[in-house]
Design a protein around this motif. Structure first.
Motif, PDB file in Angstrom:
ATOM      1  N   ILE A  29      95.088   5.239 -58.785  1.00 50.20           N
ATOM      2  CA  ILE A  29      93.948   5.588 -57.937  1.00 50.20           C
ATOM      3  C   ILE A  29      92.944   6.406 -58.732  1.00 50.20           C
ATOM      4  N   LEU A  30      93.433   7.410 -59.454  1.00 54.95           N
ATOM      5  CA  LEU A  30      92.526   8.257 -60.229  1.00 54.95           C
ATOM      6  C   LEU A  30      91.794   7.445 -61.295  1.00 54.95           C
ATOM      7  N   ILE A  31      92.514   6.634 -62.042  1.00 53.69           N
ATOM      8  CA  ILE A  31      91.877   5.857 -63.111  1.00 53.69           C
ATOM      9  C   ILE A  31      90.884   4.857 -62.538  1.00 53.69           C
ATOM     10  N   SER A  32      91.196   4.264 -61.418  1.00 56.61           N
ATOM     11  CA  SER A  32      90.252   3.331 -60.787  1.00 56.61           C
ATOM     12  C   SER A  32      88.952   4.046 -60.428  1.00 56.61           C
ATOM     13  N   ARG A  33      89.065   5.238 -59.869  1.00 51.31           N
ATOM     14  CA  ARG A  33      87.871   6.008 -59.524  1.00 51.31           C
ATOM     15  C   ARG A  33      87.096   6.400 -60.768  1.00 51.31           C
ATOM     16  N   ARG A  36      85.157   3.491 -62.255  1.00 50.09           N
ATOM     17  CA  ARG A  36      83.922   3.207 -61.503  1.00 50.09           C
ATOM     18  C   ARG A  36      82.835   4.203 -61.866  1.00 50.09           C
ATOM     19  N   GLU A  37      83.209   5.470 -61.932  1.00 52.75           N
ATOM     20  CA  GLU A  37      82.228   6.515 -62.237  1.00 52.75           C
ATOM     21  C   GLU A  37      81.679   6.361 -63.657  1.00 52.75           C
ATOM     22  N   VAL A  38      82.527   5.996 -64.605  1.00 53.53           N
ATOM     23  CA  VAL A  38      82.069   5.791 -65.985  1.00 53.53           C
ATOM     24  C   VAL A  38      81.175   4.557 -66.060  1.00 53.53           C
ATOM     25  N   ALA A  39      81.504   3.529 -65.312  1.00 53.59           N
ATOM     26  CA  ALA A  39      80.672   2.320 -65.312  1.00 53.59           C
ATOM     27  C   ALA A  39      79.283   2.623 -64.757  1.00 53.59           C
ATOM     28  N   GLU A  40      79.205   3.497 -63.767  1.00 53.61           N
ATOM     29  CA  GLU A  40      77.922   3.860 -63.167  1.00 53.61           C
ATOM     30  C   GLU A  40      77.131   4.831 -64.037  1.00 53.61           C
ATOM     31  N   ALA A  41      77.840   5.685 -64.774  1.00 58.45           N
ATOM     32  CA  ALA A  41      77.183   6.704 -65.601  1.00 58.45           C
ATOM     33  C   ALA A  41      77.957   6.870 -66.911  1.00 58.45           C
ATOM     34  N   PRO A  42      77.709   5.991 -67.877  1.00 57.93           N
ATOM     35  CA  PRO A  42      78.449   6.040 -69.134  1.00 57.93           C
ATOM     36  C   PRO A  42      78.369   7.383 -69.861  1.00 57.93           C
ATOM     37  N   THR A  43      77.315   8.137 -69.640  1.00 62.47           N
ATOM     38  CA  THR A  43      77.188   9.441 -70.301  1.00 62.47           C
ATOM     39  C   THR A  43      78.193  10.458 -69.764  1.00 62.47           C
ATOM     40  N   ALA A  44      78.827  10.150 -68.653  1.00 59.04           N
ATOM     41  CA  ALA A  44      79.814  11.045 -68.058  1.00 59.04           C
ATOM     42  C   ALA A  44      81.212  10.842 -68.636  1.00 59.04           C
ATOM     43  N   LEU A  45      81.349   9.959 -69.613  1.00 55.20           N
ATOM     44  CA  LEU A  45      82.666   9.607 -70.146  1.00 55.20           C
ATOM     45  C   LEU A  45      83.456  10.826 -70.607  1.00 55.20           C
ATOM     46  N   ALA A  46      82.858  11.703 -71.364  1.00 56.60           N
ATOM     47  CA  ALA A  46      83.584  12.870 -71.892  1.00 56.60           C
ATOM     48  C   ALA A  46      84.166  13.724 -70.766  1.00 56.60           C
ATOM     49  N   GLY A  47      83.394  13.943 -69.729  1.00 55.56           N
ATOM     50  CA  GLY A  47      83.882  14.721 -68.593  1.00 55.56           C
ATOM     51  C   GLY A  47      85.011  14.032 -67.858  1.00 55.56           C
ATOM     52  N   LYS A  48      84.916  12.723 -67.749  1.00 58.12           N
ATOM     53  CA  LYS A  48      85.961  11.955 -67.056  1.00 58.12           C
ATOM     54  C   LYS A  48      87.249  11.924 -67.878  1.00 58.12           C
ATOM     55  N   ILE A  49      87.122  11.879 -69.188  1.00 55.60           N
ATOM     56  CA  ILE A  49      88.301  11.968 -70.048  1.00 55.60           C
ATOM     57  C   ILE A  49      88.978  13.314 -69.818  1.00 55.60           C
ATOM     58  N   GLY A  50      88.193  14.370 -69.751  1.00 57.23           N
ATOM     59  CA  GLY A  50      88.740  15.698 -69.484  1.00 57.23           C
ATOM     60  C   GLY A  50      89.443  15.763 -68.144  1.00 57.23           C
ATOM     61  N   GLU A  51      88.852  15.117 -67.139  1.00 60.20           N
ATOM     62  CA  GLU A  51      89.464  15.092 -65.808  1.00 60.20           C
ATOM     63  C   GLU A  51      90.802  14.361 -65.829  1.00 60.20           C
ATOM     64  N   LEU A  52      90.857  13.243 -66.519  1.00 65.90           N
ATOM     65  CA  LEU A  52      92.112  12.492 -66.623  1.00 65.90           C
ATOM     66  C   LEU A  52      93.161  13.283 -67.385  1.00 65.90           C
ATOM     67  N   ARG A  53      92.765  13.911 -68.481  1.00 68.38           N
ATOM     68  CA  ARG A  53      93.716  14.703 -69.266  1.00 68.38           C
ATOM     69  C   ARG A  53      94.232  15.890 -68.450  1.00 68.38           C
ATOM     70  N   ASP A  54      93.373  16.541 -67.695  1.00 67.26           N
ATOM     71  CA  ASP A  54      93.799  17.646 -66.834  1.00 67.26           C
ATOM     72  C   ASP A  54      94.823  17.172 -65.806  1.00 67.26           C
ATOM     73  N   PHE A  55      94.587  15.990 -65.246  1.00 65.65           N
ATOM     74  CA  PHE A  55      95.525  15.411 -64.273  1.00 65.65           C
ATOM     75  C   PHE A  55      96.885  15.198 -64.913  1.00 65.65           C
ATOM     76  N   VAL A  56      96.888  14.646 -66.115  1.00 65.09           N
ATOM     77  CA  VAL A  56      98.152  14.399 -66.821  1.00 65.09           C
ATOM     78  C   VAL A  56      98.848  15.718 -67.141  1.00 65.09           C
ATOM     79  N   THR A  57      98.076  16.723 -67.508  1.00 60.66           N
ATOM     80  CA  THR A  57      98.636  18.029 -67.833  1.00 60.66           C
ATOM     81  C   THR A  57      99.296  18.676 -66.612  1.00 60.66           C
TER      82      THR A  57
END
Length: 69
Positions: A29-33, A36-57
């Protein structure tokens, strides 16, 4: 061990359409969201990577999912 933010696997999982069926529901669910957010705003990739890594942590079950990326 959780990969560093600069690890290319984070970018790959968020910018591809790779199969996530072996990951837990919460991770899917998280990765799907995030995809979508990265596809809509590719410049947000770094922040989304951080969000995913925080989730894993914060969620030990997600570490096994991240190992499959």
């Amino acid at each position: 061990m959780i990969p560093d933010l600069s690890d290319p696997r984070w970018k790959r999982v968020l910018t591809s359409n790779s199969d996530l069926s072996s990951a837990s529901l919460a991770t899917r669910i998280l990765i799907s969201r995030l995809r979508r957010e990265v596809a809509e705003a590719p410049t947000a990739l770094a922040g989304k990577i951080g969000e995913l890594r925080d989730f894993v942590t914060k969620n030990p079950f997600a570490l096994a999912d991240a190992a499959k990326f």
